[in-house]
Design a protein around this motif. Sequence first.
Motif, PDB file in Angstrom:
ATOM      1  N   SER A  20       0.704  -2.041   0.133  1.00  0.00           N
ATOM      2  CA  SER A  20       0.088  -0.261  -0.374  1.00  0.00           C
ATOM      3  C   SER A  20       1.266   1.155   0.142  1.00  0.00           C
ATOM      4  O   SER A  20       0.606   2.269  -0.980  1.00  0.00           O
ATOM      5  CB  SER A  20      -0.757   0.210   1.380  1.00  0.00           C
ATOM      6  OG  SER A  20      -1.340  -0.804   1.298  1.00  0.00           O
ATOM      7  N   CYS A  21       2.182   0.957   0.556  1.00  0.00           N
ATOM      8  CA  CYS A  21       2.267   2.355   0.874  1.00  0.00           C
ATOM      9  C   CYS A  21       3.378   2.683   0.157  1.00  0.00           C
ATOM     10  O   CYS A  21       3.999   3.993  -0.722  1.00  0.00           O
ATOM     11  CB  CYS A  21       3.839   2.176   2.367  1.00  0.00           C
ATOM     12  SG  CYS A  21       2.738   2.440   3.910  1.00  0.00           S
ATOM     13  N   ASN A  22       3.651   1.752  -1.113  1.00  0.00           N
ATOM     14  CA  ASN A  22       5.244   2.100  -2.603  1.00  0.00           C
ATOM     15  C   ASN A  22       3.793   2.818  -2.841  1.00  0.00           C
ATOM     16  O   ASN A  22       4.595   3.450  -4.207  1.00  0.00           O
ATOM     17  CB  ASN A  22       5.157   0.384  -2.642  1.00  0.00           C
ATOM     18  CG  ASN A  22       6.551  -0.140  -2.422  1.00  0.00           C
ATOM     19  OD1 ASN A  22       7.233   0.580  -3.310  1.00  0.00           O
ATOM     20  ND2 ASN A  22       6.552  -0.747  -1.295  1.00  0.00           N
ATOM     21  N   LEU A  23       2.809   2.544  -3.153  1.00  0.00           N
ATOM     22  CA  LEU A  23       1.544   2.337  -4.704  1.00  0.00           C
ATOM     23  C   LEU A  23       1.621   4.926  -4.270  1.00  0.00           C
ATOM     24  O   LEU A  23       1.851   5.515  -4.792  1.00  0.00           O
ATOM     25  CB  LEU A  23       0.318   2.147  -4.380  1.00  0.00           C
ATOM     26  CG  LEU A  23       0.575   0.739  -4.374  1.00  0.00           C
ATOM     27  CD1 LEU A  23      -0.832   0.211  -4.786  1.00  0.00           C
ATOM     28  CD2 LEU A  23       0.643   0.987  -6.539  1.00  0.00           C
ATOM     29  N   VAL A  24       1.584   5.071  -2.941  1.00  0.00           N
ATOM     30  CA  VAL A  24       1.066   5.706  -2.375  1.00  0.00           C
ATOM     31  C   VAL A  24       2.413   7.177  -2.389  1.00  0.00           C
ATOM     32  O   VAL A  24       2.716   8.298  -2.982  1.00  0.00           O
ATOM     33  CB  VAL A  24       0.976   6.091  -0.729  1.00  0.00           C
ATOM     34  CG1 VAL A  24       0.584   8.061  -0.219  1.00  0.00           C
ATOM     35  CG2 VAL A  24       0.056   5.822  -0.542  1.00  0.00           C
ATOM     36  N   PHE A  25       3.859   6.266  -2.164  1.00  0.00           N
ATOM     37  CA  PHE A  25       4.825   7.006  -3.108  1.00  0.00           C
ATOM     38  C   PHE A  25       4.952   7.778  -3.896  1.00  0.00           C
ATOM     39  O   PHE A  25       5.510   8.533  -3.853  1.00  0.00           O
ATOM     40  CB  PHE A  25       6.089   6.313  -1.929  1.00  0.00           C
ATOM     41  CG  PHE A  25       8.082   5.954  -2.539  1.00  0.00           C
ATOM     42  CD1 PHE A  25       7.985   7.740  -1.337  1.00  0.00           C
ATOM     43  CD2 PHE A  25       8.343   6.496  -3.689  1.00  0.00           C
ATOM     44  CE1 PHE A  25       9.674   8.225  -1.658  1.00  0.00           C
ATOM     45  CE2 PHE A  25       9.906   6.782  -3.170  1.00  0.00           C
ATOM     46  CZ  PHE A  25      10.249   7.729  -2.468  1.00  0.00           C
ATOM     47  N   ALA A  75       5.653  10.807   4.277  1.00  0.00           N
ATOM     48  CA  ALA A  75       4.632  10.284   5.230  1.00  0.00           C
ATOM     49  C   ALA A  75       4.543   8.322   4.678  1.00  0.00           C
ATOM     50  O   ALA A  75       4.550   8.200   5.755  1.00  0.00           O
ATOM     51  CB  ALA A  75       3.314  10.584   5.452  1.00  0.00           C
ATOM     52  N   ALA A  76       4.991   8.191   3.408  1.00  0.00           N
ATOM     53  CA  ALA A  76       4.646   7.214   2.970  1.00  0.00           C
ATOM     54  C   ALA A  76       5.736   6.320   3.262  1.00  0.00           C
ATOM     55  O   ALA A  76       5.638   5.425   3.846  1.00  0.00           O
ATOM     56  CB  ALA A  76       4.407   6.906   1.186  1.00  0.00           C
ATOM     57  N   ARG A  77       6.957   6.755   3.025  1.00  0.00           N
ATOM     58  CA  ARG A  77       8.465   5.900   3.711  1.00  0.00           C
ATOM     59  C   ARG A  77       7.665   5.742   5.029  1.00  0.00           C
ATOM     60  O   ARG A  77       8.584   5.117   5.763  1.00  0.00           O
ATOM     61  CB  ARG A  77       9.563   7.404   3.907  1.00  0.00           C
ATOM     62  CG  ARG A  77       9.886   7.127   2.283  1.00  0.00           C
ATOM     63  CD  ARG A  77      10.158   6.121   1.373  1.00  0.00           C
ATOM     64  NE  ARG A  77      11.656   5.342   1.483  1.00  0.00           N
ATOM     65  CZ  ARG A  77      12.212   4.040   1.571  1.00  0.00           C
ATOM     66  NH1 ARG A  77      11.772   3.536   1.032  1.00  0.00           N
ATOM     67  NH2 ARG A  77      13.961   4.053   1.779  1.00  0.00           N
ATOM     68  N   LEU A  78       7.816   6.811   6.236  1.00  0.00           N
ATOM     69  CA  LEU A  78       7.699   6.694   7.406  1.00  0.00           C
ATOM     70  C   LEU A  78       6.724   5.089   7.672  1.00  0.00           C
ATOM     71  O   LEU A  78       7.178   4.377   8.488  1.00  0.00           O
ATOM     72  CB  LEU A  78       6.806   7.631   8.409  1.00  0.00           C
ATOM     73  CG  LEU A  78       7.976   9.126   8.804  1.00  0.00           C
ATOM     74  CD1 LEU A  78       7.213   9.676   8.997  1.00  0.00           C
ATOM     75  CD2 LEU A  78       8.362   9.382   9.750  1.00  0.00           C
ATOM     76  N   ALA A  79       5.528   5.713   7.548  1.00  0.00           N
ATOM     77  CA  ALA A  79       4.255   4.647   7.063  1.00  0.00           C
ATOM     78  C   ALA A  79       4.933   2.964   6.755  1.00  0.00           C
ATOM     79  O   ALA A  79       5.076   1.891   7.872  1.00  0.00           O
ATOM     80  CB  ALA A  79       3.240   4.763   6.794  1.00  0.00           C
ATOM     81  N   MET A  80       5.894   2.776   5.371  1.00  0.00           N
ATOM     82  CA  MET A  80       6.718   2.239   5.179  1.00  0.00           C
ATOM     83  C   MET A  80       7.832   1.197   5.893  1.00  0.00           C
ATOM     84  O   MET A  80       7.717  -0.287   7.137  1.00  0.00           O
ATOM     85  CB  MET A  80       7.580   2.369   4.124  1.00  0.00           C
ATOM     86  CG  MET A  80       7.086   2.097   2.576  1.00  0.00           C
ATOM     87  SD  MET A  80       8.091   2.400   1.363  1.00  0.00           S
ATOM     88  CE  MET A  80       6.941   3.142   0.088  1.00  0.00           C
ATOM     89  N   GLY A  90       3.558  -5.279  -6.831  1.00  0.00           N
ATOM     90  CA  GLY A  90       3.004  -6.387  -7.582  1.00  0.00           C
ATOM     91  C   GLY A  90       3.919  -7.632  -7.004  1.00  0.00           C
ATOM     92  O   GLY A  90       3.212  -8.743  -6.625  1.00  0.00           O
ATOM     93  N   ILE A  91       5.309  -7.323  -6.805  1.00  0.00           N
ATOM     94  CA  ILE A  91       5.977  -8.292  -6.459  1.00  0.00           C
ATOM     95  C   ILE A  91       5.848  -8.702  -5.129  1.00  0.00           C
ATOM     96  O   ILE A  91       5.453  -9.331  -4.557  1.00  0.00           O
ATOM     97  CB  ILE A  91       7.010  -7.864  -6.069  1.00  0.00           C
ATOM     98  CG1 ILE A  91       7.559  -8.294  -7.587  1.00  0.00           C
ATOM     99  CG2 ILE A  91       8.430  -8.566  -5.803  1.00  0.00           C
ATOM    100  CD1 ILE A  91       9.250  -7.333  -7.626  1.00  0.00           C
ATOM    101  N   MET A  92       5.292  -7.484  -4.372  1.00  0.00           N
ATOM    102  CA  MET A  92       4.925  -7.513  -3.095  1.00  0.00           C
ATOM    103  C   MET A  92       3.992  -8.533  -2.591  1.00  0.00           C
ATOM    104  O   MET A  92       3.484  -9.449  -1.765  1.00  0.00           O
ATOM    105  CB  MET A  92       4.636  -6.498  -1.781  1.00  0.00           C
ATOM    106  CG  MET A  92       6.244  -5.524  -1.719  1.00  0.00           C
ATOM    107  SD  MET A  92       5.811  -4.060  -1.911  1.00  0.00           S
ATOM    108  CE  MET A  92       7.393  -3.382  -2.616  1.00  0.00           C
ATOM    109  N   ILE A  93       2.500  -8.271  -3.772  1.00  0.00           N
ATOM    110  CA  ILE A  93       1.831  -9.024  -3.804  1.00  0.00           C
ATOM    111  C   ILE A  93       2.098 -10.738  -4.126  1.00  0.00           C
ATOM    112  O   ILE A  93       0.976 -11.438  -2.951  1.00  0.00           O
ATOM    113  CB  ILE A  93       0.167  -8.557  -4.622  1.00  0.00           C
ATOM    114  CG1 ILE A  93      -0.338  -7.660  -4.117  1.00  0.00           C
ATOM    115  CG2 ILE A  93      -0.440  -9.788  -4.814  1.00  0.00           C
ATOM    116  CD1 ILE A  93      -0.664  -6.762  -5.413  1.00  0.00           C
TER     117      ILE A  93
END
Length: 550
Positions: free
Chosen positions: A140-145, A156-161, A239-242
Amino acid sequence: MAAASSGATTPLLADMEDDELEQDLPKPVPLSGSPDSISSISTTPLKSRRPTPLPKFQLLVLCIIMLAEPVSYTQLFPYVNDMCYKLGWAASEKEVGHISGLIDGLFAIANLLTVMHWGRLSDRIGRRPVLILGLVGLASCNLVFGLSQNLWVCVAARLAMGALCGNGVVTQSIVSELTDETNEAQAFAFMSLMWAVGCIVGPTIGGTFSRPAEQLPHWFDTPFWQANPYLLPCLISAGIMILSLASAALLLKETLPAAIRAKRANQTEQERAEERQEANEHLHTSERTYGAMDEQFPQEAVGILPRKEDRVWTTWELVNAPGMVKAMACTFLMMFVNQAWDIVFILYSYTNISLGGLSLSNIQIGYCLSFAGSVGACIQIFIFPRIQRRFGMRMYPVVLAVLLFMFPAAPVLSNVVRGIMGEQDRGDAGALAVVGGCGLAFMGRVAAMVFPLTYILCKRITPAPSALASTAALGATVAAGARAIAPWFVSSLFAWSVDLHLLGGYLIWVLMTLIVLWCVWYARDLDTALADAERVKAERLGNVDAICGP
C-alpha cells in the motif's frame, strides 16, 4: 547442541511420550561436558559434522516472501535524487543529498521505533500473521510513494513503510527455527541471496521504469504518466509484494513453538497418531539427531520446548544476557558503515564529475547495482557458506575491512574519469565511469557477506529458544538506529564536502575510512565474546535432556 548454542528450537517428534522418544530416536550428545568443548562446537570449523538437510520447500517460500523488502527498499535508489530535484524539493544538485538522505533516513527511524514490537508480537501470536500484515503495509505504501507529488506525502509514505515492516525480524526467526548449526550458514545465505536478488530486481525496476514517458514513450507517453513519473516502478514493486503476500498466506507454515502446541492441543488423538506416523516415515533416525528436521514436514516433525521455556523475555533481560552488548554494538557498526556506503555510492554516482562524482544516469546507476547484485548472489550461495564453515565468526572483522578499500577508491575513480574523459553531461561519461561504478558496487556486495554473519550472530547470542524473535528484533532495532543515522549523516557530509570544498572535497572519504578502521578494531574479538556467551548459556540450560524434559 543446536538448542543450547544457537537458540533454535530443538526439533523432536511431536506429542510423543518419553519412552517412545527413547525407542524411536538416538540419544543426543549431552551438553554437560567441559565449557571449552561446548564453545568450540559453535565457534570452530564444523567439518567433522554432517550437515542436516535443509527444509527446501519452506525455504523456497521464504525466499519469495523475503524478496519484497529489498525490492521495496532499493527500487527508488536510481531515481530518488532525480525525484528530489525534478519535483522541486531540492533547489539545486548540491542540495539533493540533504533531501534524499531525509527520505531514506526516516524509513529507518520509523523501523527503529516499531521493529522490536513486531518481533515480540511474533513471539506471542506467531510468525505468519506479522509477515502478512507487513506485506500488506509495504504494498500500500509503495503506491502512495509513487503517486506523491508533495515532499511531505512522500515522507509520510516512507515513514509508514518503515513502521509497518517487521518482515526481516520474522523471516530471520523462521530460518533460525528451521535450522541447526550444521546448515545455518547455507540457510542464512539464502536470506542474503534474496537481498542480493532484490538489489538486482529493485534498481533495475527503478532505473528502467522511472519517468516512463521519456524512457518508454511508445507505451507511456501520456498525460497520466507525465504527471506521475515515478509511479510505474512503485506499481511493479507492489505487484511483487502481492506475490509475496500470497505465498505467506497460502504456503508458509507456522514455526512458533507455542503456536504449534496450541494447534496440536486442538487435534484429535487419531490426527496426532497419523501425524506421528507420517513424520516417522520421513525421518531417518539412523542419520539424524535431535537437531535434524525433515524437509517435507518441518513443522509436523518438530517438537516443542516445555512451557516454562515459552515465556517472552523482557528487553532488559535480553540486553543483560552474556555477550549481548558486544553483539549489538557490532551489529550497529556493521549496519552504519554498510548503509553509509550504499547511500553515498548512489549519491556519488549521480553527482556531476566536476563535483567529484561519476555523472551516471538513472538507468546506468540501476545497471551498476544490478550487476553487483548478480555477482553478490553468487557470492552468498557458493562462497559464503564454505568460508563461514571454515572460519566461523573470525571472518567478521575481515569482511568489514573490505570497506577500507572502497571509500578511498571512490574519489580516485572520479579523478581518473575526469582526467581521461573531461567534463561530461550526465550519462555521457563513457564506459570507464560505468565499469568503475560496477567495480565499486561489486566490492559492496563482497562486504555484504557480513549480513548473514550478523544473522548467525543474533541466533547464537540468543539466551533461550523462546527469545529468538525478540533477540532478532533487538538486533533489527539496533540496525534500524544505524540506518536512521547513516543516510542523513553521509548524505549531508557528502553535500558539505562538495559545497564547502572541505579537505579539497574529500572530507567524506577520509572520515568514513577512519570510522571503518575503528569498527574493524572493535570487532576483532567478537568470536571470543560469542564463545563466552555460548559457554554461559550451555551451563545454564544444561544438556539437551534437561532442555527437552517434561
